[in-house]
Design a protein around this motif. Structure first.
Motif, PDB file in Angstrom:
ATOM      1  N   GLU A  67      10.442   3.144  -5.041  1.00 20.23           N
ATOM      2  CA  GLU A  67      10.098   2.209  -3.956  1.00 20.23           C
ATOM      3  C   GLU A  67       8.642   2.347  -3.525  1.00 20.23           C
ATOM      4  OE1 GLU A  67      11.975  -0.272  -3.024  1.00 20.23           O
ATOM      5  OE2 GLU A  67      13.570   0.418  -4.348  1.00 20.23           O
ATOM      6  N   LEU A  68       8.080   3.567  -3.589  1.00 16.36           N
ATOM      7  CA  LEU A  68       6.665   3.738  -3.253  1.00 16.36           C
ATOM      8  C   LEU A  68       5.784   2.993  -4.245  1.00 16.36           C
ATOM      9  CD1 LEU A  68       6.682   7.501  -2.235  1.00 16.36           C
ATOM     10  CD2 LEU A  68       6.245   5.549  -0.730  1.00 16.36           C
ATOM     11  N   VAL A  69       6.118   3.071  -5.536  1.00 17.43           N
ATOM     12  CA  VAL A  69       5.353   2.320  -6.540  1.00 17.43           C
ATOM     13  C   VAL A  69       5.523   0.824  -6.302  1.00 17.43           C
ATOM     14  CG1 VAL A  69       5.112   1.812  -9.003  1.00 17.43           C
ATOM     15  CG2 VAL A  69       5.470   4.171  -8.248  1.00 17.43           C
ATOM     16  N   ARG A  70       6.723   0.392  -5.994  1.00 21.49           N
ATOM     17  CA  ARG A  70       6.972  -1.032  -5.711  1.00 21.49           C
ATOM     18  C   ARG A  70       6.142  -1.484  -4.503  1.00 21.49           C
ATOM     19  NH1 ARG A  70      12.872  -2.393  -6.187  1.00 21.49           N
ATOM     20  NH2 ARG A  70      12.110  -1.980  -8.228  1.00 21.49           N
ATOM     21  N   GLY A  71       6.063  -0.653  -3.483  1.00 17.05           N
ATOM     22  CA  GLY A  71       5.271  -0.979  -2.296  1.00 17.05           C
ATOM     23  C   GLY A  71       3.790  -1.088  -2.616  1.00 17.05           C
ATOM     24  N   ILE A  72       3.285  -0.192  -3.471  1.00 14.81           N
ATOM     25  CA  ILE A  72       1.882  -0.257  -3.884  1.00 14.81           C
ATOM     26  C   ILE A  72       1.636  -1.541  -4.663  1.00 14.81           C
ATOM     27  CG2 ILE A  72       0.131   0.812  -5.354  1.00 14.81           C
ATOM     28  CD1 ILE A  72       1.384   3.543  -4.544  1.00 14.81           C
ATOM     29  N   ARG A  73       2.560  -1.888  -5.565  1.00 16.61           N
ATOM     30  CA  ARG A  73       2.431  -3.141  -6.319  1.00 16.61           C
ATOM     31  C   ARG A  73       2.373  -4.335  -5.367  1.00 16.61           C
ATOM     32  NH1 ARG A  73       7.014  -6.171  -8.879  1.00 16.61           N
ATOM     33  NH2 ARG A  73       7.836  -5.819  -6.795  1.00 16.61           N
ATOM     34  N   ASP A  74       3.261  -4.340  -4.378  1.00 17.45           N
ATOM     35  CA  ASP A  74       3.290  -5.452  -3.417  1.00 17.45           C
ATOM     36  C   ASP A  74       2.002  -5.512  -2.604  1.00 17.45           C
ATOM     37  OD1 ASP A  74       5.808  -5.852  -4.421  1.00 17.45           O
ATOM     38  OD2 ASP A  74       6.869  -5.173  -2.618  1.00 17.45           O
ATOM     39  N   ASN A  75       1.526  -4.361  -2.127  1.00 17.26           N
ATOM     40  CA  ASN A  75       0.283  -4.325  -1.339  1.00 17.26           C
ATOM     41  C   ASN A  75      -0.911  -4.757  -2.182  1.00 17.26           C
ATOM     42  OD1 ASN A  75       1.590  -3.481   0.963  1.00 17.26           O
ATOM     43  ND2 ASN A  75       1.197  -1.316   0.606  1.00 17.26           N
ATOM     44  N   ASN A  76      -0.949  -4.334  -3.451  1.00 19.04           N
ATOM     45  CA  ASN A  76      -2.033  -4.764  -4.347  1.00 19.04           C
ATOM     46  C   ASN A  76      -2.011  -6.275  -4.530  1.00 19.04           C
ATOM     47  OD1 ASN A  76      -3.090  -2.232  -4.767  1.00 19.04           O
ATOM     48  ND2 ASN A  76      -1.983  -1.876  -6.676  1.00 19.04           N
ATOM     49  N   SER A  77      -0.840  -6.820  -4.699  1.00 18.10           N
ATOM     50  CA  SER A  77      -0.719  -8.261  -4.905  1.00 18.10           C
ATOM     51  C   SER A  77      -1.143  -9.032  -3.657  1.00 18.10           C
ATOM     52  CB  SER A  77       0.713  -8.606  -5.285  1.00 18.10           C
ATOM     53  OG  SER A  77       0.801  -9.925  -5.721  1.00 18.10           O
ATOM     54  N   ILE A  78      -0.745  -8.565  -2.495  1.00 18.80           N
ATOM     55  CA  ILE A  78      -1.098  -9.226  -1.230  1.00 18.80           C
ATOM     56  C   ILE A  78      -2.609  -9.169  -0.999  1.00 18.80           C
ATOM     57  CG2 ILE A  78      -0.912  -9.014   1.288  1.00 18.80           C
ATOM     58  CD1 ILE A  78       2.031  -8.159   0.789  1.00 18.80           C
ATOM     59  N   ALA A  79      -3.237  -8.043  -1.381  1.00 15.02           N
ATOM     60  CA  ALA A  79      -4.674  -7.856  -1.176  1.00 15.02           C
ATOM     61  C   ALA A  79      -5.510  -8.433  -2.321  1.00 15.02           C
ATOM     62  CB  ALA A  79      -4.980  -6.372  -1.013  1.00 15.02           C
ATOM     63  N   ASP A  80      -4.877  -9.166  -3.248  1.00 16.78           N
ATOM     64  CA  ASP A  80      -5.552  -9.739  -4.415  1.00 16.78           C
ATOM     65  C   ASP A  80      -6.212  -8.687  -5.295  1.00 16.78           C
ATOM     66  OD1 ASP A  80      -4.842 -12.403  -4.187  1.00 16.78           O
ATOM     67  OD2 ASP A  80      -6.534 -12.901  -2.879  1.00 16.78           O
ATOM     68  N   ASN A  81      -5.615  -7.509  -5.376  1.00 19.59           N
ATOM     69  CA  ASN A  81      -6.071  -6.463  -6.292  1.00 19.59           C
ATOM     70  C   ASN A  81      -5.234  -6.537  -7.558  1.00 19.59           C
ATOM     71  OD1 ASN A  81      -7.928  -5.471  -4.436  1.00 19.59           O
ATOM     72  ND2 ASN A  81      -6.435  -4.046  -3.564  1.00 19.59           N
ATOM     73  N   THR A  82      -5.623  -5.784  -8.563  1.00 19.72           N
ATOM     74  CA  THR A  82      -4.839  -5.715  -9.790  1.00 19.72           C
ATOM     75  C   THR A  82      -3.452  -5.188  -9.442  1.00 19.72           C
ATOM     76  OG1 THR A  82      -6.850  -5.242 -11.013  1.00 19.72           O
ATOM     77  CG2 THR A  82      -4.767  -4.759 -12.119  1.00 19.72           C
ATOM     78  N   TRP A  83      -2.430  -5.871  -9.896  1.00 20.64           N
ATOM     79  CA  TRP A  83      -1.051  -5.561  -9.474  1.00 20.64           C
ATOM     80  C   TRP A  83      -0.596  -4.173  -9.880  1.00 20.64           C
ATOM     81  CZ3 TRP A  83       3.360  -4.671 -12.490  1.00 20.64           C
ATOM     82  CH2 TRP A  83       3.185  -4.804 -13.877  1.00 20.64           C
ATOM     83  N   ASN A  84      -1.095  -3.648 -10.997  1.00 21.55           N
ATOM     84  CA  ASN A  84      -0.605  -2.357 -11.479  1.00 21.55           C
ATOM     85  C   ASN A  84      -1.672  -1.271 -11.412  1.00 21.55           C
ATOM     86  OD1 ASN A  84      -2.170  -3.437 -13.466  1.00 21.55           O
ATOM     87  ND2 ASN A  84      -0.660  -3.223 -15.101  1.00 21.55           N
ATOM     88  N   GLU A  85      -2.488  -1.316 -10.367  1.00 20.94           N
ATOM     89  CA  GLU A  85      -3.496  -0.293 -10.129  1.00 20.94           C
ATOM     90  C   GLU A  85      -2.920   0.681  -9.097  1.00 20.94           C
ATOM     91  OE1 GLU A  85      -7.507  -0.817  -7.966  1.00 20.94           O
ATOM     92  OE2 GLU A  85      -7.760  -1.526 -10.016  1.00 20.94           O
ATOM     93  N   TRP A  86      -2.730   1.946  -9.486  1.00 18.81           N
ATOM     94  CA  TRP A  86      -1.937   2.848  -8.643  1.00 18.81           C
ATOM     95  C   TRP A  86      -2.709   3.872  -7.858  1.00 18.81           C
ATOM     96  CZ3 TRP A  86       1.972   0.168  -8.211  1.00 18.81           C
ATOM     97  CH2 TRP A  86       2.463  -0.557  -9.291  1.00 18.81           C
ATOM     98  N   SER A  87      -3.942   4.093  -8.175  1.00 19.80           N
ATOM     99  CA  SER A  87      -4.705   5.005  -7.328  1.00 19.80           C
ATOM    100  C   SER A  87      -5.980   4.304  -6.908  1.00 19.80           C
ATOM    101  CB  SER A  87      -4.995   6.320  -8.040  1.00 19.80           C
ATOM    102  OG  SER A  87      -5.819   6.109  -9.154  1.00 19.80           O
ATOM    103  N   LEU A  88      -6.565   4.763  -5.849  1.00 16.92           N
ATOM    104  CA  LEU A  88      -7.664   4.046  -5.224  1.00 16.92           C
ATOM    105  C   LEU A  88      -8.795   3.740  -6.201  1.00 16.92           C
ATOM    106  CD1 LEU A  88      -7.694   6.186  -1.989  1.00 16.92           C
ATOM    107  CD2 LEU A  88      -6.621   3.959  -2.319  1.00 16.92           C
ATOM    108  N   GLY A  89      -8.974   2.465  -6.505  1.00 16.13           N
ATOM    109  CA  GLY A  89     -10.086   2.005  -7.303  1.00 16.13           C
ATOM    110  C   GLY A  89     -10.061   2.383  -8.772  1.00 16.13           C
ATOM    111  N   SER A  90      -8.979   2.925  -9.283  1.00 15.45           N
ATOM    112  CA  SER A  90      -8.982   3.328 -10.692  1.00 15.45           C
ATOM    113  C   SER A  90      -8.420   2.228 -11.565  1.00 15.45           C
ATOM    114  CB  SER A  90      -8.161   4.600 -10.882  1.00 15.45           C
ATOM    115  OG  SER A  90      -6.808   4.335 -10.668  1.00 15.45           O
TER     116      SER A  90
END
Length: 179
Positions: A67-90
């Protein structure tokens, strides 16, 4: 007239009264069995209950990793970031969750960092939340690994280990890119 002679009667032991040694030992054995058997069953029930509690906790901690990974995916998508980027700016190739040793995701501060070898033990804070920050050490460790299935799909594996269960508990789920 009645005459009493000095007759003496020989005393004979009454074999019907009292317990023999064998009867006493059998009674002690029966009583011990009646006491020890329920205690043994209660001890086994407590042990089974502890194992069940650990398994339920492991299930929820593993699910939380997904669920934490799912939440990061959702937050990335909402913020128009790459959907599968899991650590800050990497980038995907540099992300710690894609490495062989996996990563640790903290539910309290939503931090993502690599695990060098084995991820550290989760702590329990004063609110009962499992976290990597301050708290009382628990017996659980969680490792999250992400594998690329294709450009629009990833596979997440969240594994929990604890003493007494060397095999651990693993949950795997796939996430898709969504607009």
């Amino acid at each position: 007239a009645l005459s009493f002679r000095g007759e003496t009667k020989k005393a004979t032991p009454n074999l019907a009264s009292g317990f023999t040694m064998i009867e006493t030992l059998v009674a002690i054995f029966v009583i011990m069995t009646a006491v020890i058997a329920p205690m043994s069953i209660a001890s086994q029930a407590l042990s089974t209950s502890r194992l069940a509690k650990e398994q339920v906790t492991a299930f929820y901690l593993a699910q939380e990793g997904i669920e934490l990974v799912r939440g990061i995916r959702d937050n990335n998508s909402i913020a128009d970031n790459t959907w599968n980027e899991w650590s800050l700016g990497s980038s995907i190739s540099g992300s710690v969750c894609y490495s062989g040793s996996g990563c640790k995701l903290d539910a309290k501060d939503l931090s993502v960092s690599s695990c060098s070898g084995v991820c550290p033990i989760l702590n329990i804070d004063s609110n009962g939340i499992y976290t990597y920050s301050a708290g009382t050490p628990s017996s659980f460790t969680r490792t999250v690994k992400i594998n690329i299935v294709n450009s629009n799909e990833i596979s997440i594996t969240s594994t929990i280990f604890w003493p007494g269960n060397e095999a651990g508990f693993t949950i795997t789920d796939n996430l898709l890119n969504w607009p």
